[in-house]
Design an enzyme around this catalytic site. Structure first.
Site, PDB file in Angstrom:
ATOM      1  N   ALA A 146      15.076   2.492  -6.245  1.00 33.16           N
ATOM      2  CA  ALA A 146      16.049   2.556  -5.150  1.00 33.16           C
ATOM      3  C   ALA A 146      15.388   2.608  -3.766  1.00 33.16           C
ATOM      4  O   ALA A 146      16.007   2.218  -2.772  1.00 33.16           O
ATOM      5  CB  ALA A 146      16.970   3.753  -5.344  1.00 33.16           C
ATOM      6  N   GLY A 147      14.144   3.102  -3.707  1.00 37.13           N
ATOM      7  CA  GLY A 147      13.417   3.101  -2.428  1.00 37.13           C
ATOM      8  C   GLY A 147      13.186   1.671  -1.953  1.00 37.13           C
ATOM      9  O   GLY A 147      13.490   1.319  -0.809  1.00 37.13           O
ATOM     10  N   HIS A 148      12.646   0.843  -2.850  1.00 36.09           N
ATOM     11  CA  HIS A 148      12.457  -0.577  -2.501  1.00 36.09           C
ATOM     12  C   HIS A 148      13.804  -1.223  -2.164  1.00 36.09           C
ATOM     13  O   HIS A 148      13.928  -2.000  -1.218  1.00 36.09           O
ATOM     14  CB  HIS A 148      11.849  -1.346  -3.681  1.00 36.09           C
ATOM     15  CG  HIS A 148      10.505  -0.887  -4.118  1.00 36.09           C
ATOM     16  ND1 HIS A 148      10.298  -0.214  -5.304  1.00 36.09           N
ATOM     17  CD2 HIS A 148       9.280  -1.007  -3.542  1.00 36.09           C
ATOM     18  CE1 HIS A 148       9.009   0.047  -5.450  1.00 36.09           C
ATOM     19  NE2 HIS A 148       8.368  -0.413  -4.400  1.00 36.09           N
ATOM     20  N   GLY A 192       8.250   1.249   4.054  1.00 39.42           N
ATOM     21  CA  GLY A 192       8.782   2.588   3.866  1.00 39.42           C
ATOM     22  C   GLY A 192       7.936   3.641   4.571  1.00 39.42           C
ATOM     23  O   GLY A 192       6.710   3.533   4.619  1.00 39.42           O
ATOM     24  N   LYS A 211       7.490   6.412   3.410  1.00 39.28           N
ATOM     25  CA  LYS A 211       6.802   7.174   2.366  1.00 39.28           C
ATOM     26  C   LYS A 211       5.295   6.956   2.482  1.00 39.28           C
ATOM     27  O   LYS A 211       4.510   7.885   2.336  1.00 39.28           O
ATOM     28  CB  LYS A 211       7.284   6.734   0.993  1.00 39.28           C
ATOM     29  CG  LYS A 211       6.504   7.365  -0.109  1.00 39.28           C
ATOM     30  CD  LYS A 211       7.192   7.211  -1.429  1.00 39.28           C
ATOM     31  CE  LYS A 211       6.249   7.560  -2.533  1.00 39.28           C
ATOM     32  NZ  LYS A 211       5.299   6.470  -2.781  1.00 39.28           N
ATOM     33  N   ASP A 212       4.903   5.701   2.757  1.00 38.54           N
ATOM     34  CA  ASP A 212       3.489   5.392   2.968  1.00 38.54           C
ATOM     35  C   ASP A 212       3.250   5.381   4.473  1.00 38.54           C
ATOM     36  O   ASP A 212       3.065   4.335   5.091  1.00 38.54           O
ATOM     37  CB  ASP A 212       3.161   4.042   2.335  1.00 38.54           C
ATOM     38  CG  ASP A 212       3.443   4.037   0.845  1.00 38.54           C
ATOM     39  OD1 ASP A 212       2.561   4.440   0.086  1.00 38.54           O
ATOM     40  OD2 ASP A 212       4.562   3.672   0.442  1.00 38.54           O
ATOM     41  N   VAL A 269      13.381   7.343   0.385  1.00 37.21           N
ATOM     42  CA  VAL A 269      14.489   7.545  -0.553  1.00 37.21           C
ATOM     43  C   VAL A 269      13.993   8.472  -1.673  1.00 37.21           C
ATOM     44  O   VAL A 269      12.897   8.277  -2.213  1.00 37.21           O
ATOM     45  CB  VAL A 269      14.978   6.203  -1.143  1.00 37.21           C
ATOM     46  CG1 VAL A 269      16.064   6.428  -2.177  1.00 37.21           C
ATOM     47  CG2 VAL A 269      15.478   5.303  -0.029  1.00 37.21           C
ATOM     48  N   SER A 316       8.988   6.618  -6.497  1.00 41.65           N
ATOM     49  CA  SER A 316       7.715   5.900  -6.525  1.00 41.65           C
ATOM     50  C   SER A 316       7.610   5.156  -7.851  1.00 41.65           C
ATOM     51  O   SER A 316       8.087   5.654  -8.876  1.00 41.65           O
ATOM     52  CB  SER A 316       6.567   6.909  -6.424  1.00 41.65           C
ATOM     53  OG  SER A 316       5.354   6.306  -6.816  1.00 41.65           O
TER      54      SER A 316
END
Ligand code: AMP
Length: 284
Positions: A35-37, A150, A152-153, A184, A193
């Site tokens: 879902a993040g992607h 993202g 996240k990185d 996300v 991840s």
């Protein structure tokens, strides 16, 4: 939606789109999509006429062979997800299609203006060279209007922005805009991840302590110094059976250098949960 495996076909397709005046959004990924992607792809679909998603496990950014071998891959499932959310092209080349033997050997070197001397750059030598190698190649091939990454990185995002805005490559990609997208999370708070696929259910539950601790640290930041908070985060995470922190660094969001204040600061953490290396961050 079309799956493309060669650079030539990709360039032909995007050129045809551009000749019709269409804007192009690009989402670089290594597949095993979640879902993040999907949040990045949805945004790219909504902000551009055409959305290209690359699915490529880039060997040159792995400094650990086992990590590369174990990286989850499932192009069919990825393609189904991408089609369902409206992507137009999936670019899924082989390593041989992307790189010559020399390029594959890791000789690509890039000046990061110091952004690679800390955190992931310090722990994973050569990692960001590989990231910039693949991302710059994708930029040259697709010549996108917008590219989605993202938060996240976070260090990766900072390095890509540096590449586009301030490095010797600045200006070579046209009017490209880098779009940063929020992290996300699972309902449990665990940052989504592809590597989570390698966690057992028990480990997934254990790993929720990472974000819980980062959230707690927002409270500690009201009364404690940056260095005290860093130490407390590491101690708290390490006190959980099955978790081992590699680093927790509170740095300036722009320079990524250690900071003594919480203004414009981000805390970036890497934690081993069993053998799986997880990253997360929190903005103060
Ligand atoms: P990866 O496939 O891990 O290389 O990730 C591809 C892109 O998706 C990168 O820009 C990541 O930062 C982004 N991404 C991965 N996980 C998440 C997440 N949980 N939330 C938001 N973006 C993410």
């Amino acid at each position: 939606m079309q799956i493309i495996t060669t650079k030539q076909d990709l360039q032909r397709e995007v050129e045809a789109c551009k000749s019709h005046g269409k804007s192009i959004g690009l989402v670089p990924t290594m597949g095993a999509l979640h879902a993040g992607h999907a949040s990045l792809v949805r945004r790219a679909v909504s902000e551009n006429n055409v959305c290209v998603v690359s699915v490529f496990v880039n060997p040159t950014q792995f400094n650990n062979k086992e990590d590369l071998a174990l990286y989850p891959r499932d192009l069919q499932r990825d393609a189904q997800l991408l089609e369902s959310i409206g992507a137009h092209y999936v670019f899924a080349p082989s390593p041989e299609e992307m790189y010559t033997a020399e390029e594959m050997s890791g000789t690509f070197r890039f000046d990061f203006g110091g952004l690679d001397k800390v955190m992931e750059g310090k722990m994973r030598p050569g990692h960001f060279n590989g990231v910039v190698q693949v991302v710059s190649r994708l930029f040259y091939l697709v010549r996108p209007d917008r590219v989605y990454f993202g938060e996240k990185d976070f260090q990766q995002l900072a390095i890509i922005r540096f590449m586009v805005e301030r490095s010797e490559l600045a200006g070579t990609f046209g009017d490209l805009r880098i779009v940063g997208c929020p992290i996300v999370r699972e309902e449990s708070g665990l940052a989504m991840s592809s590597r989570n696929e390698r966690l057992s259910e028990e480990e997934k539950a254990t790993a929720t302590a990472i974000y819980r601790t980062l959230r707690e640290s927002m409270k500690w930041a009201k009364t404690q110094s940056v260095r005290e908070v860093e130490k407390r985060v590491v101690d708290t995470i390490n006190s959980v059976d099955g978790l081992e922190t590699e680093y927790y660094e509170i740095v300036d969001k722009t320079t990524l250098l250690p900071t003594d204040t919480f203004s414009n600061a981000i805390g970036c953490v890497t934690v081993y949960c069993g053998k799986v290396r997880l990253i997360d961050n929190i903005q103060y």
